[in-house]
Design a protein around this motif. Structure first.
Motif, PDB file in Angstrom:
ATOM      1  N   ALA A  15     137.756  36.634  94.392  1.00 37.66           N
ATOM      2  CA  ALA A  15     136.878  36.631  95.556  1.00 37.66           C
ATOM      3  C   ALA A  15     136.423  35.213  95.847  1.00 37.66           C
ATOM      4  CB  ALA A  15     135.667  37.532  95.320  1.00 37.66           C
ATOM      5  N   VAL A  16     136.157  34.935  97.108  1.00 31.96           N
ATOM      6  CA  VAL A  16     135.665  33.615  97.489  1.00 31.96           C
ATOM      7  C   VAL A  16     134.761  33.769  98.708  1.00 31.96           C
ATOM      8  CG1 VAL A  16     137.735  33.186  98.887  1.00 31.96           C
ATOM      9  CG2 VAL A  16     136.376  31.261  98.085  1.00 31.96           C
ATOM     10  N   ILE A  17     133.675  32.992  98.707  1.00 29.35           N
ATOM     11  CA  ILE A  17     132.738  32.982  99.825  1.00 29.35           C
ATOM     12  C   ILE A  17     132.752  31.592 100.442  1.00 29.35           C
ATOM     13  CG2 ILE A  17     130.334  33.274 100.536  1.00 29.35           C
ATOM     14  CD1 ILE A  17     129.972  35.160  98.155  1.00 29.35           C
ATOM     15  N   LEU A  18     132.929  31.536 101.750  1.00 29.86           N
ATOM     16  CA  LEU A  18     133.003  30.273 102.461  1.00 29.86           C
ATOM     17  C   LEU A  18     131.967  30.225 103.578  1.00 29.86           C
ATOM     18  CD1 LEU A  18     136.843  30.004 103.142  1.00 29.86           C
ATOM     19  CD2 LEU A  18     135.576  28.859 101.311  1.00 29.86           C
ATOM     20  N   ARG A  19     131.620  29.021 103.980  1.00 28.35           N
ATOM     21  CA  ARG A  19     130.888  28.813 105.218  1.00 28.35           C
ATOM     22  C   ARG A  19     131.914  28.524 106.299  1.00 28.35           C
ATOM     23  NH1 ARG A  19     125.734  30.687 105.111  1.00 28.35           N
ATOM     24  NH2 ARG A  19     124.685  30.036 103.198  1.00 28.35           N
ATOM     25  N   GLU A  20     131.589  28.862 107.530  1.00 24.41           N
ATOM     26  CA  GLU A  20     132.489  28.542 108.643  1.00 24.41           C
ATOM     27  C   GLU A  20     132.898  27.075 108.599  1.00 24.41           C
ATOM     28  OE1 GLU A  20     130.239  30.161 112.132  1.00 24.41           O
ATOM     29  OE2 GLU A  20     132.257  30.533 112.891  1.00 24.41           O
ATOM     30  N   GLY A  21     134.175  26.832 108.792  1.00 25.13           N
ATOM     31  CA  GLY A  21     134.677  25.456 108.810  1.00 25.13           C
ATOM     32  C   GLY A  21     135.195  24.969 107.477  1.00 25.13           C
ATOM     33  N   GLU A  22     134.879  25.686 106.387  1.00 27.97           N
ATOM     34  CA  GLU A  22     135.366  25.274 105.067  1.00 27.97           C
ATOM     35  C   GLU A  22     136.807  25.746 104.855  1.00 27.97           C
ATOM     36  OE1 GLU A  22     132.448  26.833 102.339  1.00 27.97           O
ATOM     37  OE2 GLU A  22     131.237  24.988 102.468  1.00 27.97           O
ATOM     38  N   ASP A  23     137.448  25.157 103.846  1.00 27.26           N
ATOM     39  CA  ASP A  23     138.837  25.484 103.528  1.00 27.26           C
ATOM     40  C   ASP A  23     138.917  26.344 102.269  1.00 27.26           C
ATOM     41  OD1 ASP A  23     139.925  22.063 104.292  1.00 27.26           O
ATOM     42  OD2 ASP A  23     139.337  23.726 105.610  1.00 27.26           O
ATOM     43  N   ALA A  24     140.014  27.066 102.121  1.00 26.15           N
ATOM     44  CA  ALA A  24     140.224  27.877 100.918  1.00 26.15           C
ATOM     45  C   ALA A  24     141.707  27.935 100.589  1.00 26.15           C
ATOM     46  CB  ALA A  24     139.688  29.293 101.124  1.00 26.15           C
ATOM     47  N   VAL A  25     141.989  28.136  99.310  1.00 26.38           N
ATOM     48  CA  VAL A  25     143.363  28.321  98.842  1.00 26.38           C
ATOM     49  C   VAL A  25     143.412  29.580  97.988  1.00 26.38           C
ATOM     50  CG1 VAL A  25     145.292  27.380  97.530  1.00 26.38           C
ATOM     51  CG2 VAL A  25     143.760  25.832  98.788  1.00 26.38           C
ATOM     52  N   ILE A  26     144.371  30.435  98.264  1.00 30.19           N
ATOM     53  CA  ILE A  26     144.571  31.648  97.481  1.00 30.19           C
ATOM     54  C   ILE A  26     145.955  31.557  96.849  1.00 30.19           C
ATOM     55  CG2 ILE A  26     144.768  34.158  97.556  1.00 30.19           C
ATOM     56  CD1 ILE A  26     142.989  34.089 100.086  1.00 30.19           C
ATOM     57  N   ASN A  27     146.015  31.816  95.560  1.00 32.26           N
ATOM     58  CA  ASN A  27     147.271  31.698  94.816  1.00 32.26           C
ATOM     59  C   ASN A  27     147.819  33.061  94.411  1.00 32.26           C
ATOM     60  OD1 ASN A  27     147.345  28.750  94.679  1.00 32.26           O
ATOM     61  ND2 ASN A  27     145.543  28.975  93.356  1.00 32.26           N
ATOM     62  N   CYS A  28     149.144  33.115  94.304  1.00 30.84           N
ATOM     63  CA  CYS A  28     149.836  34.335  93.910  1.00 30.84           C
ATOM     64  C   CYS A  28     150.929  33.944  92.933  1.00 30.84           C
ATOM     65  CB  CYS A  28     150.417  35.011  95.150  1.00 30.84           C
ATOM     66  SG  CYS A  28     151.458  36.451  94.837  1.00 30.84           S
ATOM     67  N   SER A  29     150.852  34.448  91.704  1.00 32.55           N
ATOM     68  CA  SER A  29     151.808  34.056  90.670  1.00 32.55           C
ATOM     69  C   SER A  29     152.550  35.271  90.130  1.00 32.55           C
ATOM     70  CB  SER A  29     151.087  33.359  89.508  1.00 32.55           C
ATOM     71  OG  SER A  29     150.495  32.170  89.932  1.00 32.55           O
ATOM     72  N   SER A  30     153.851  35.082  89.901  1.00 33.02           N
ATOM     73  CA  SER A  30     154.673  36.166  89.373  1.00 33.02           C
ATOM     74  C   SER A  30     155.379  35.721  88.109  1.00 33.02           C
ATOM     75  CB  SER A  30     155.705  36.589  90.420  1.00 33.02           C
ATOM     76  OG  SER A  30     156.601  37.544  89.890  1.00 33.02           O
ATOM     77  N   SER A  31     155.599  36.680  87.210  1.00 33.19           N
ATOM     78  CA  SER A  31     156.344  36.393  85.987  1.00 33.19           C
ATOM     79  C   SER A  31     157.840  36.595  86.207  1.00 33.19           C
ATOM     80  CB  SER A  31     155.860  37.289  84.847  1.00 33.19           C
ATOM     81  OG  SER A  31     156.028  38.653  85.185  1.00 33.19           O
TER      82      SER A  31
END
Lengths: 114, 111
Positions: free
Chosen positions: A9-25
């Motif tokens: 989960a991630v909480i941002l303010r408007e205008g901020e950036d985010a990165v979501i990662n997805c890893s597989s074996s």
């Protein structure tokens, strides 16, 4: 095997950036990204094919690192409308009758605040 | 343009009852899928089909059956409903390995 998404989960303010990662074996043929708002159906964002090509859609882009079997979703200058749960779906094979079969991660909940 | 249509939208079943969740698409997609989504969790693939007459198991097929007699329709059958099958069920379709289009879901409770 289910891919692992981070963060949960991630909480941002408007205008901020985010990165979501997805890893597989497992070795992947492609990674699909979807966004789901509460109580609604998932909606397609983009597909990344093996080869490491980066895709973009307005201020949302993604990459696929074939060596690491990892995909990252980049959200820049976030808007309130970006709120929702983001899922990656991984495709491991396109042999006959296996193509299109996605295994989804557990999701990353993104909240954008004013 | 209806896309993927699922019926019913809500249903309450008693333990041991059976029912069929309907799914139809009007986009002439060859691939169709059934997923279940438990609260706060991701999507789990139940069954999928790459064309009429061809179906295969996904991650969690136990307790379910499917058939695909036409390109448009892909019904999901629950036999002997159990509380563990309480979930939201999504049907999706795609043109081969292209993006999947989801229906609005069926919210199923088994009591």
């Amino acid at each position: 095997q289910q891919p692992v998404q981070s963060p949960q989960a991630v909480i941002l303010r408007e205008g901020e950036d985010a990165v979501i990662n997805c890893s597989s074996s497992k070795a992947l043929y492609s990674v699909h990204w979807y966004r789901q708002k509460h109580g609604e159906a998932p909606v397609f964002l983009m597909i990344l094919l093996k080869g490491g090509e980066q895709k973009g859609h307005e201020k949302i882009s993604a990459s696929f690192n074939e060596k690491k079997q990892q995909s990252s979703l980049y959200l820049t200058a976030s808007q309130l409308s970006y709120s929702g749960t983001y899922f990656c779906g991984t495709e491991v094979s396109r042999f006959y009758n296996q193509g299109g079969k996605l295994i989804f991660g557990q999701g990353t909940e993104l909240s954008v605040k004013p | 343009n209806a896309g993927v249509t699922q019926t019913p939208k809500f249903r309450i079943l008693k333990i041991g009852q059976s029912m069929t969740l309907q799914c139809t698409q009007d986009m002439n997609h060859n691939y169709m899928y059934w997923y279940r989504q438990d609260p706060g969790m991701g999507l789990k693939l139940i069954y999928y089909s790459v064309g009429a007459g061809i179906t295969d198991k996904g991650e969690v097929p136990n307790g379910y059956n499917v058939s695909r007699s036409t390109t448009e329709d892909f019904p999901l059958r629950l036999e002997l409903a159990a509380p563990s099958q309480t979930s939201v069920y999504f049907c999706a379709s795609s043109y081969s390995e292209q993006p999947q289009h989801f229906g609005d879901g069926t919210r199923l409770s088994i009591l």
